[in-house]
Write a protein that holds these residues in place. Structure first.
Motif: not given
Length: 94
Positions: A61-70
């Motif tokens: 899986v790949a992603g940015i938004g869901s794996f980075v906090d605010k």
């Protein structure tokens, strides 16, 4: 072409592309199994819904938004497919 892998997106609804129609886990799995190369899930993937992709044939899986906090720092847990069809989580390295 020299391509080793592909990102297939969006698998789930995503905030970055709200107009895009998601593939959903079943269509994503079908396309993964037909692909002649490694496929990574992208688009709306979260640590929670990534578990729905177990056994789908994706390499990961790949992603940015869901794996980075605010605060735009890496999240405390990362999720990865370490072997085909095996989803696991691991804590961030110190």
């Amino acid at each position: 072409m020299g391509v080793d892998a592909a990102l297939l997106s969006p698998v789930f609804p995503t905030l970055s592309h709200p107009e895009a129609r998601p593939l959903g886990p079943l269509r994503f799995a079908s396309w993964c199994r037909m692909a002649p190369l490694a496929v990574y899930a992208l688009g709306g993937v979260t640590p929670v819904n990534a578990k729905r992709l177990k056994g789908c044939g994706a390499k990961g899986v790949a992603g940015i938004g869901s794996f980075v906090d605010k605060g735009l720092r890496p999240a405390q847990k990362y999720y990865s497919v370490t072997r085909p069809n095996e989803l696991r989580s691991f804590n961030r390295m110190p």
